[in-house]
Write an enzyme that holds these catalytic residues in place. Structure first.
Site, PDB file in Angstrom:
ATOM      1  N   HIS A   1      42.837  33.316  29.749  1.00 49.18           N
ATOM      2  CA  HIS A   1      42.715  32.694  28.428  1.00 49.18           C
ATOM      3  C   HIS A   1      42.006  33.634  27.459  1.00 49.18           C
ATOM      4  O   HIS A   1      41.053  34.308  27.843  1.00 49.18           O
ATOM      5  CB  HIS A   1      41.886  31.410  28.512  1.00 49.18           C
TER       6      HIS A   1
ATOM      7  N   ASN B   1      38.513  38.481  35.163  1.00 49.13           N
ATOM      8  CA  ASN B   1      38.739  37.169  34.558  1.00 49.13           C
ATOM      9  C   ASN B   1      37.719  36.146  35.061  1.00 49.13           C
ATOM     10  O   ASN B   1      37.085  35.450  34.268  1.00 49.13           O
ATOM     11  CB  ASN B   1      40.158  36.699  34.880  1.00 49.13           C
TER      12      ASN B   1
END
Length: 358
Positions: A132, A163
């Site tokens: 994201h 991440n």
DNA sequence: CGGCATTGACAT
DNA sequence: ATGTCAATGCCG
């Protein structure tokens, strides 16, 4: 039109002098001249403005307009099939709420033409995770915001470790800022930075992988622009200067590197990515976020403890709790600390559900 | 918090 | 046979 013909005749003359293709060549050039003349005479709109002439059949279009979703805004890069930037404003209300990540799924953004869009298949088994840009955890206010954040227009191929590790801790850092400042404006996106080639004399090249049938670009770096407002009162002149922090983080596994080691200036970032940020911001009146704040991320060990405390909260049996605590201890964590943090998380969960529920 | 893979139900 | 979707369990 006369001068162009002369040029061609001159070229023809040189050809003959050079003795190239004497007979057949003569005939070919003669026919070509004849054809050119008739084409030129058939193009009749030479008096119209150039704007109307060159775009008679339409102007080249790059669909480069941003779109605003429930709680973030994105400008999509149709070449690399990832966002150019993803922008949000973090407030305490926005990051607490009932929306659940499990109810949302990654999916192509329906507003993007299929041939310009990435797909889940491009990411799966690619070796890269779907990262994201505007984080899902910042979209807990309502489920539609959470769903929107899962559109692939908000996603880039990101190293797994990065991440869930360093970048995750950077996102947590941003959420912590929202508890100290009235509003925190965060803009995130990918970069494709040149690096010296080892086998080509140190010349610099931009080299990045593309994944899947859709050839989705894997960025070499990710950036985050963090602007923290110190006061949102109506008179800007009386406000203390906002705090600005700009970070460029490599898209690879990282440990406990200092966040300040990735800090750069807004101007430098802008030249790297060709985008201007916060054009209405008075840059002579901003303070360094890492001076007004410590810019200290949670450590890898602290994140590990956080994760174990979450697992503890989901444990379904006494036996399972024992297993989790044993495993946590092997990882170098204090048993009591994990239990205490787990209890604190349960408390927070009850508070947020109480304020948002019934 | 950040993710993935497996499974089973269902449709193509 | 092949693909999609949601629920579940798993890991960092």
């Amino acid at each position: 039109m006369g001068t162009r013909m002369q040029a061609r005749l001159a070229y023809f003359g040189v050809g003959v002098l050079a003795g190239v293709g004497a007979g057949a060549g003569y005939w070919r050039v003669y026919k070509q001249l004849e054809l050119s003349d008739s084409l030129e005479s058939r193009h009749k709109n030479t008096e119209l403005p150039l704007e109307q002439r060159v775009f008679k059949y339409g102007r080249p279009e790059s669909p480069f307009s941003s779109r605003t979703y429930t709680s973030h805004s994105v400008l999509y890069d149709h070449v690399h099939k990832v966002p150019l930037w993803s922008a949000e404003v973090i407030t305490p209300q926005g990051i607490s709420g009932p929306a659940k990540r499990g109810n949302s799924r990654f999916q192509p953004d329906p507003t993007i033409l299929t041939r310009f869009s990435s797909g889940n298949a491009d990411y799966l088994k690619s070796g890269w995770s779907r990262g994201h840009m505007t984080p899902a955890a910042d979209c807990k206010h309502c489920q539609s915001a959470m769903d929107d954040s899962h559109y692939l227009t908000n996603i880039v191929p990101q190293d797994f470790n990065n991440n869930s590790g360093y970048w995750n801790r950077l996102e947590m850092f941003c959420r912590d800022l929202a508890e100290k400042y009235p509003a925190v404006y965060v803009t995130s996106g990918p970069l494709y930075l040149p690096s010296p080639s080892l086998d080509d004399g140190g010349k610099k090249f931009v080299k990045y992988q593309v994944i899947g049938a859709g050839k989705v670009a894997v960025p070499t770096h990710l950036y985050k622009v963090i602007l923290a407002e110190t006061d949102d009162s109506s008179d800007p002149a009386s406000q203390p200067p906002p705090s600005l922090g700009v970070f460029v983080v490599p898209n690879k596994p990282l440990g406990d590197e200092e966040l300040t080691s990735f800090q750069t200036t807004l101007t430098e970032l802008e030249t790297l990515c060709g985008i201007s940020f916060h054009s209405k911001l008075d840059r002579s009146n901003v303070s360094d976020l890492c001076k007004t704040d410590k810019c200290k991320l949670m450590t890898t060990l602290e994140l590990k403890q956080f994760v174990y405390s979450l697992r503890l909260g989901r444990a379904k049996s006494e036996e399972q709790i024992g297993e989790i605590l044993d495993e946590a201890k092997k990882e170098g964590l204090e048993r009591d600390s994990v239990i205490a943090q787990s209890a604190a998380q349960q408390g927070n969960k009850l508070n947020t559900s109480a304020t948002n529920g019934s």
